[in-house]
Motif scaffolding. Sequence first.
Motif, PDB file in Angstrom:
ATOM      1  N   LEU A  30       0.811  -1.217   0.000  1.00  0.00           N
ATOM      2  CA  LEU A  30       0.000   0.000   0.000  1.00  0.00           C
ATOM      3  C   LEU A  30       0.849   1.273   0.000  1.00  0.00           C
ATOM      4  CD1 LEU A  30      -2.669  -1.051   2.691  1.00  0.00           C
ATOM      5  CD2 LEU A  30      -2.620  -1.558   0.252  1.00  0.00           C
ATOM      6  N   ASP A  31       2.171   1.131  -0.160  1.00  0.00           N
ATOM      7  CA  ASP A  31       3.059   2.271   0.056  1.00  0.00           C
ATOM      8  C   ASP A  31       2.906   3.373  -0.983  1.00  0.00           C
ATOM      9  OD1 ASP A  31       3.986   0.166  -1.469  1.00  0.00           O
ATOM     10  OD2 ASP A  31       6.102   0.467  -1.020  1.00  0.00           O
ATOM     11  N   TYR A  32       2.392   3.064  -2.185  1.00  0.00           N
ATOM     12  CA  TYR A  32       2.257   4.100  -3.207  1.00  0.00           C
ATOM     13  C   TYR A  32       0.799   4.408  -3.549  1.00  0.00           C
ATOM     14  CZ  TYR A  32       7.237   3.355  -3.995  1.00  0.00           C
ATOM     15  OH  TYR A  32       8.592   3.247  -3.842  1.00  0.00           O
ATOM     16  N   VAL A  33      -0.140   3.814  -2.823  1.00  0.00           N
ATOM     17  CA  VAL A  33      -1.557   4.014  -3.144  1.00  0.00           C
ATOM     18  C   VAL A  33      -1.936   5.494  -3.072  1.00  0.00           C
ATOM     19  CG1 VAL A  33      -3.911   3.558  -2.367  1.00  0.00           C
ATOM     20  CG2 VAL A  33      -2.257   1.692  -2.495  1.00  0.00           C
ATOM     21  N   VAL A  34      -1.422   6.207  -2.077  1.00  0.00           N
ATOM     22  CA  VAL A  34      -1.754   7.630  -1.925  1.00  0.00           C
ATOM     23  C   VAL A  34      -1.306   8.415  -3.151  1.00  0.00           C
ATOM     24  CG1 VAL A  34      -1.266   9.727  -0.615  1.00  0.00           C
ATOM     25  CG2 VAL A  34      -1.792   7.599   0.590  1.00  0.00           C
ATOM     26  N   GLU A 136       7.328   7.596 -18.858  1.00  0.00           N
ATOM     27  CA  GLU A 136       8.565   7.778 -18.096  1.00  0.00           C
ATOM     28  C   GLU A 136       8.699   6.621 -17.112  1.00  0.00           C
ATOM     29  OE1 GLU A 136       8.690  12.684 -18.250  1.00  0.00           O
ATOM     30  OE2 GLU A 136       8.193  11.660 -16.358  1.00  0.00           O
ATOM     31  N   ILE A 137       9.866   5.994 -17.115  1.00  0.00           N
ATOM     32  CA  ILE A 137      10.145   4.911 -16.180  1.00  0.00           C
ATOM     33  C   ILE A 137      10.868   5.531 -14.998  1.00  0.00           C
ATOM     34  CG2 ILE A 137      11.373   2.744 -15.817  1.00  0.00           C
ATOM     35  CD1 ILE A 137      10.444   3.858 -19.339  1.00  0.00           C
ATOM     36  N   VAL A 138      10.310   5.361 -13.797  1.00  0.00           N
ATOM     37  CA  VAL A 138      10.880   6.005 -12.612  1.00  0.00           C
ATOM     38  C   VAL A 138      11.277   4.941 -11.594  1.00  0.00           C
ATOM     39  CG1 VAL A 138       9.504   8.074 -12.983  1.00  0.00           C
ATOM     40  CG2 VAL A 138       8.634   6.293 -11.458  1.00  0.00           C
ATOM     41  N   ASP A 139      12.201   5.302 -10.711  1.00  0.00           N
ATOM     42  CA  ASP A 139      12.616   4.385  -9.647  1.00  0.00           C
ATOM     43  C   ASP A 139      11.679   4.545  -8.455  1.00  0.00           C
ATOM     44  OD1 ASP A 139      13.355   6.653  -8.237  1.00  0.00           O
ATOM     45  OD2 ASP A 139      15.517   6.333  -8.430  1.00  0.00           O
ATOM     46  N   PRO A 140      11.863   3.751  -7.388  1.00  0.00           N
ATOM     47  CA  PRO A 140      10.942   3.836  -6.245  1.00  0.00           C
ATOM     48  C   PRO A 140      10.801   5.231  -5.650  1.00  0.00           C
ATOM     49  CG  PRO A 140      12.207   1.821  -6.089  1.00  0.00           C
ATOM     50  CD  PRO A 140      12.790   2.597  -7.246  1.00  0.00           C
ATOM     51  N   SER A 141      11.825   6.082  -5.800  1.00  0.00           N
ATOM     52  CA  SER A 141      11.739   7.435  -5.257  1.00  0.00           C
ATOM     53  C   SER A 141      11.088   8.425  -6.231  1.00  0.00           C
ATOM     54  CB  SER A 141      13.139   7.933  -4.886  1.00  0.00           C
ATOM     55  OG  SER A 141      13.912   8.162  -6.052  1.00  0.00           O
ATOM     56  N   GLY A 142      10.806   7.974  -7.455  1.00  0.00           N
ATOM     57  CA  GLY A 142      10.212   8.849  -8.459  1.00  0.00           C
ATOM     58  C   GLY A 142      11.204   9.474  -9.414  1.00  0.00           C
ATOM     59  N   VAL A 219       1.712  12.367 -19.586  1.00  0.00           N
ATOM     60  CA  VAL A 219       2.716  11.381 -19.164  1.00  0.00           C
ATOM     61  C   VAL A 219       2.089  10.296 -18.288  1.00  0.00           C
ATOM     62  CG1 VAL A 219       4.895  11.036 -17.908  1.00  0.00           C
ATOM     63  CG2 VAL A 219       4.519  13.149 -19.185  1.00  0.00           C
ATOM     64  N   PHE A 220       2.495   9.082 -18.548  1.00  0.00           N
ATOM     65  CA  PHE A 220       2.270   7.945 -17.650  1.00  0.00           C
ATOM     66  C   PHE A 220       3.618   7.592 -17.033  1.00  0.00           C
ATOM     67  CE2 PHE A 220       2.622   3.129 -17.812  1.00  0.00           C
ATOM     68  CZ  PHE A 220       2.157   2.935 -16.519  1.00  0.00           C
ATOM     69  N   ARG A 221       3.684   7.628 -15.707  1.00  0.00           N
ATOM     70  CA  ARG A 221       4.942   7.295 -15.016  1.00  0.00           C
ATOM     71  C   ARG A 221       4.827   5.888 -14.417  1.00  0.00           C
ATOM     72  NH1 ARG A 221       4.321  12.840 -13.916  1.00  0.00           N
ATOM     73  NH2 ARG A 221       5.936  14.035 -15.006  1.00  0.00           N
ATOM     74  N   TRP A 222       5.615   4.990 -14.994  1.00  0.00           N
ATOM     75  CA  TRP A 222       5.625   3.581 -14.587  1.00  0.00           C
ATOM     76  C   TRP A 222       6.776   3.356 -13.615  1.00  0.00           C
ATOM     77  CZ3 TRP A 222       9.025  -0.577 -16.498  1.00  0.00           C
ATOM     78  CH2 TRP A 222       8.625  -1.841 -16.038  1.00  0.00           C
ATOM     79  N   ARG A 223       6.427   2.887 -12.425  1.00  0.00           N
ATOM     80  CA  ARG A 223       7.437   2.737 -11.373  1.00  0.00           C
ATOM     81  C   ARG A 223       8.101   1.368 -11.480  1.00  0.00           C
ATOM     82  NH1 ARG A 223       7.602   6.144  -7.103  1.00  0.00           N
ATOM     83  NH2 ARG A 223       5.380   6.602  -7.402  1.00  0.00           N
ATOM     84  N   TRP A 224       9.400   1.396 -11.735  1.00  0.00           N
ATOM     85  CA  TRP A 224      10.178   0.163 -11.845  1.00  0.00           C
ATOM     86  C   TRP A 224      10.789  -0.167 -10.497  1.00  0.00           C
ATOM     87  CZ3 TRP A 224      15.047  -1.471 -10.736  1.00  0.00           C
ATOM     88  CH2 TRP A 224      15.441  -2.711 -11.265  1.00  0.00           C
ATOM     89  N   SER A 225      10.622  -1.418 -10.084  1.00  0.00           N
ATOM     90  CA  SER A 225      11.212  -1.868  -8.822  1.00  0.00           C
ATOM     91  C   SER A 225      11.429  -3.368  -8.900  1.00  0.00           C
ATOM     92  CB  SER A 225      10.286  -1.533  -7.647  1.00  0.00           C
ATOM     93  OG  SER A 225      10.726  -2.188  -6.464  1.00  0.00           O
ATOM     94  N   GLU A 226      12.522  -3.844  -8.314  1.00  0.00           N
ATOM     95  CA  GLU A 226      12.806  -5.280  -8.326  1.00  0.00           C
ATOM     96  C   GLU A 226      11.802  -6.080  -7.506  1.00  0.00           C
ATOM     97  OE1 GLU A 226      16.806  -6.064  -7.206  1.00  0.00           O
ATOM     98  OE2 GLU A 226      17.655  -5.286  -9.080  1.00  0.00           O
TER      99      GLU A 226
END
Length: 346
Positions: A30-34, A136-142, A219-226
């Motif tokens: 739930l960490d990015y739901v907000v 845009e592909i973003v990391d966990p911090s954006g 823009v659609f920002r897709w969050r990439w995370s392992e």
Amino acid sequence: MLAPNVAMGWVDEDAMKKLVTIALPVYKRLDYVVSALQSIAEQDYPNIELIVSDNGENGSLVKDLADQWYPRPYRFRQNPSTLPLPIHYNQLIEAATGEYFAFLDYDDVISPNYVSELVRILDDHPDVAVALSREEIVDPSGRILRASSADMPERFSGPDFLRSWTMYGYESYATVLGRTAYIKADGGHPFFPGGTYTDDAILIKLCLRGAVGISQRCVFRWRWSEISHGWSLKCASLAEDTRRFLRFLDRDPAILRYQAKEPKEWLDIKKHLFRMAWHTYYERWAGLYRERMPPASWVRAGFAMPFIRDYYGMVSEVLWYAVKGKCIKCIKRLGVGSRGIDRSVQ
């Protein structure tokens, strides 16, 4: 916004805009739901139907977040137990009442003009079945890691877009705006148990329905995370999904209808999509899963695909170098160097 109407005096122009359904599926994290909720709340398009759906048995947590962070009316649904991803997503497609539809995964965000810009394309061009933004592909911090190409046409025929699938830097088609009636008529998401390729399948079928519109202004920002769903998927699940996707290209009713009308064109399109799928599996097997799996399991996983000559040629090369590397290490441990055998070990 109110505007004059000859017959009725005044009408609400916002209420006259076509309804857009955005589906926000949530699982355990739930960490990015907000952030996702805020990006939908900030849309400058007034007529949005948001459906928030909890598929992770989270009690009241998801609804509490939506109540706190989404100021507009919205619909909430919750599965009593967790369902496979394609079934959950199809529930949301079935529940949609908007003319246009988009998924937004809980850890991704869209720019404030995303809906209004893509609705404009769909409204202005009735032959466009699906509209896409810049990605845009973003990391966990954006932080932005990569982005789709800014040098691409604003419009493709559906087949041309499918042939250029990997050419313009798109890494996820999770969020696109499509015509809801087409998505429902074509059966929504095929059942790929791990959820891989389900977004691709929806886009493929939309492209076989009509043209594709592209806007660089939103823009659609897709969050990439392992640890995101796609990258944490086990190799066996990815293999099963890939095999099912390859069969989907031969068996899906919407594809078969198109194939019957355009057999030569579909054969050409299928060639590109077929390679895209098995090459995705190969790249993850050769890189990501090699680091995660015991050697024997990793070798067996290399043979999980049906017979595809190019695929097994690449697998054989990787395995050859892996065996060669093992042999060199063994020889070095036995004391064999560049000058020959070390007699002290005999």
